[in-house]
Design a protein around this motif. Structure first.
Motif, mmCIF file in Angstrom:
data_model
loop_
_atom_site.group_PDB
_atom_site.id
_atom_site.type_symbol
_atom_site.label_atom_id
_atom_site.label_comp_id
_atom_site.label_asym_id
_atom_site.label_seq_id
_atom_site.Cartn_x
_atom_site.Cartn_y
_atom_site.Cartn_z
ATOM 1 N N SER A 36 -0.984 3.672 -6.881
ATOM 2 C CA SER A 36 0.375 3.825 -6.179
ATOM 3 C C SER A 36 1.329 3.627 -7.066
ATOM 4 O O SER A 36 1.334 3.537 -8.141
ATOM 5 N N ALA A 37 2.742 3.503 -6.338
ATOM 6 C CA ALA A 37 3.888 3.312 -7.338
ATOM 7 C C ALA A 37 3.853 1.798 -7.416
ATOM 8 O O ALA A 37 3.321 0.972 -6.687
ATOM 9 N N LYS A 47 9.903 -2.269 -3.368
ATOM 10 C CA LYS A 47 8.769 -1.277 -3.891
ATOM 11 C C LYS A 47 9.641 -0.370 -4.505
ATOM 12 O O LYS A 47 10.754 0.169 -3.939
ATOM 13 N N THR A 49 8.822 2.761 -4.404
ATOM 14 C CA THR A 49 9.035 3.944 -3.288
ATOM 15 C C THR A 49 10.187 3.774 -2.487
ATOM 16 O O THR A 49 11.241 4.581 -2.262
ATOM 17 N N GLU A 120 4.475 7.443 -7.966
ATOM 18 C CA GLU A 120 3.264 7.241 -8.599
ATOM 19 C C GLU A 120 2.820 8.243 -9.402
ATOM 20 O O GLU A 120 2.231 7.676 -10.470
ATOM 21 N N PHE A 182 -0.859 9.489 -2.962
ATOM 22 C CA PHE A 182 0.379 9.569 -1.957
ATOM 23 C C PHE A 182 0.947 11.433 -1.977
ATOM 24 O O PHE A 182 1.652 11.268 -1.049
ATOM 25 N N ARG A 196 3.631 7.175 4.820
ATOM 26 C CA ARG A 196 3.881 5.953 3.901
ATOM 27 C C ARG A 196 2.304 5.142 3.736
ATOM 28 O O ARG A 196 1.721 5.248 4.682
ATOM 29 N N SER A 197 2.262 4.507 2.618
ATOM 30 C CA SER A 197 1.113 3.889 2.178
ATOM 31 C C SER A 197 -0.227 5.026 1.979
ATOM 32 O O SER A 197 -1.394 4.517 2.007
ATOM 33 N N GLY A 198 0.295 6.372 1.732
ATOM 34 C CA GLY A 198 -0.582 7.172 1.667
ATOM 35 C C GLY A 198 -1.413 7.251 0.370
ATOM 36 O O GLY A 198 -2.372 8.128 0.343
ATOM 37 N N SER A 199 -1.477 6.675 -0.513
ATOM 38 C CA SER A 199 -2.615 6.618 -1.585
ATOM 39 C C SER A 199 -3.899 6.190 -1.104
ATOM 40 O O SER A 199 -4.780 6.866 -1.914
ATOM 41 N N ASP A 200 -3.926 5.528 -0.119
ATOM 42 C CA ASP A 200 -5.284 5.191 0.304
ATOM 43 C C ASP A 200 -6.051 6.442 0.773
ATOM 44 O O ASP A 200 -7.050 6.766 0.413
HETATM 45 N N1 ASP Z 1 4.017 4.205 -2.742
HETATM 46 C C1 ASP Z 1 3.830 4.739 -1.250
HETATM 47 C C2 ASP Z 1 4.355 3.746 -0.312
HETATM 48 O O1 ASP Z 1 5.035 2.845 -0.619
HETATM 49 C C3 ASP Z 1 2.343 5.073 -1.173
HETATM 50 C C4 ASP Z 1 1.340 3.964 -1.421
HETATM 51 O O2 ASP Z 1 1.677 2.940 -1.745
HETATM 52 O O3 ASP Z 1 0.284 4.123 -0.873
HETATM 53 O O4 ASP Z 1 4.341 3.892 0.883
#
Ligand code: ASP
Length: 449
Positions: A36-37, A47, A49, A120, A182, A196-200
């Motif tokens: 992730s970032a 964050k 992002t 990222e 991401f 958002r949170s798409g690195s998963d």
């Molecule tokens: N950095 C991105 C976010 O904050 C993706 C991630 O962390 O998965 O949404």
């Protein structure tokens, strides 16, 4: 071969990245590392992002990112210093960031995605440089070059099925592969991010693509908890979950793992292991096809706010062919997606995320339903929370609904709506947002205390 993903808090500082390094090199099967970032270093931190989103907003309005440019760059400078990396990596990140912020703004949504993705992308380059400086063979891998092709939906891209074939060839590359999470690329080369949170999601796609034996997802908690620890003190940890349970819990508010990230791993039958970067020896939570231990009907309780219900009632609705279709067609034409549709004989409710509708649209929905369906009553109720109890055990246990609704009644909570998914692994209760926490606590007491 394992795919290992690290979230933003695991990468927020040089010290965290040293932990990540130790985790990776302690197991030679850890081949693909998704990052992730940089995330928050403490609860009041920002964050990267989010900083990048502010940069893009400002650049779109005023032509440049101003001081925000440095607030992003400084995060990388600090990390590079903490890791004692040579200057070169920072000038590379500086140039890249400048380039992306000065990039094409003709489509603001695409521009925003390109800026977000750089968070990222630059961290993956920095981490590859750090691994190399430690004498470990590691390579930065650009998602576009690897074949991560996605749909052209800014901020909400989806993987295209052909991507999986391209990604398989990553298996034969040498060394540890550091891949930014991401984002992917459209077929014509535009950078697009997942939600958002798409690195998963990236990690799960890669696990499927390389046919990994395991997808490890490192975060900052020892395990997935059975309920939000901010609502119930010291909740039970979950050792094992099925994909379905995890999908339902993530959808309904568990933020440990992105709800869209399970499907790619699930389709390839790859187990997911959620672990803590700060305590890698803790057993964590395993997500898999089937689980052995069934401790009662409910494994977790989740909840989320910001829903509204469009209630439509019409006598003899059950006999009217095409009623549901016309109703949903109205939503299609107004560009709205819905979450659930609990229904009765003469009535139906459509649960929608409230953020999609303003007052004007609300009136349009009501008017169109009266006009086109000649409904007896249409009303929209806002500020609902959905509380969900989840567990494979519910399929074999009699009386779960009775226990849940009695617990809510005892706590004096009015249930606005009940929905049991056809999968029978979840039951959902709509309550007023103001009652959400008490509802969750009452259900936790009933099923876990
Ligand atoms: N950095 C991105 C976010 O904050 C993706 C991630 O962390 O998965 O949404």
């Amino acid at each position: 071969m394992k795919v290992v993903k690290f979230g933003g808090s695991s990468l927020a500082s040089g010290e965290q990245i040293e932990k990540v390094f130790r985790i990776i090199v302690s197991d030679p099967e850890r081949k693909v590392v998704v990052v992730s970032a940089p995330g928050k270093r403490n609860p009041d931190d920002l964050k990267v992002t989010d900083l990048l989103i502010d940069c893009a907003d400002r650049a779109l309005r005023l032509g440049d990112a101003g001081d925000l440019f440095h607030s992003v760059l400084d995060r990388y400078i600090l990390i590079a210093k903490q890791l004692k990396l040579p200057e070169g990596i920072i000038s590379r990140i500086h140039d890249d960031l400048l380039n992306v912020i000065n990039g094409d703004k003709s489509s603001p949504d695409h521009y925003l995605d390109a800026v977000k993705a750089s968070g990222e992308d630059n961290l993956a380059k920095l981490i590859a440089a750090y691994f190399q400086a430690q004498g470990v063979e590691a390579h930065y891998v650009n998602p576009g070059e690897a074949g991560m092709i996605v749909t052209d939906e800014p901020g909400n891209a989806r993987i295209l099925p052909e991507a999986y074939d391209h990604l398989f060839s990553l298996r034969s590359r040498s060394g540890i592969l550091i891949v930014p999470g991401f984002f992917g690329y459209t077929e014509n080369g535009k950078v697009l991010t997942f939600s958002r949170s798409g690195s998963d999601i990236t990690g799960s796609i890669l696990a499927n693509g390389i046919k990994a034996s395991l997808y490890e997802n490192f975060t900052d908690v020892d395990a997935v908890y059975s309920v939000n620890p901010n609502v119930v003190d010291d909740p039970k940890e979950i050792k094992e979950l099925t994909y379905r349970e995890m999908r339902e819990l993530s959808y309904a508010g568990f933020s440990v793992f992105h709800d869209e990230a399970l499907i790619p791993a699930f389709k390839a039958g790859i187990p997911v292991h959620i672990k803590n970067t700060n305590n890698p020896n803790a057993p964590g939570t395993k997500v898999m096809n089937e689980r052995k231990a069934v401790n009662g009907p409910v494994i977790g309780i989740a909840s989320d706010q910001g829903f509204c219900s469009v209630y439509v009632s019409k006598y003899l609705m059950n006999r009217e062919v095409g009623f549901g279709r016309t109703l949903l067609q109205i939503l299609v034409e107004l560009g709205l997606s819905y979450e659930h549709t609990p229904s009765g004989i003469d009535d139906i409710s459509i649960i929608i995320r409230q953020s999609q509708i303003n007052e004007e649209l609300e009136q349009q929905i009501i008017d169109r339903i009266y006009e086109e369906l000649h409904a007896d009553e249409v009303k929209i109720e806002r500020n609902l929370a959905l509380v969900m109890i989840v567990g494979e055990g519910m399929r074999h246990n009699v009386g779960t609904m009775a226990r849940a609704s009695t617990a809510l009644a005892r706590a004096g909570i009015n249930i606005e709506m009940i929905n049991q998914g056809s999968s029978e692994v979840s039951m959902m209760f709509g309550v007023k947002e103001a009652e959400e926490a008490r509802a969750v606590q009452a259900l936790y007491r009933e099923f876990f205390d």
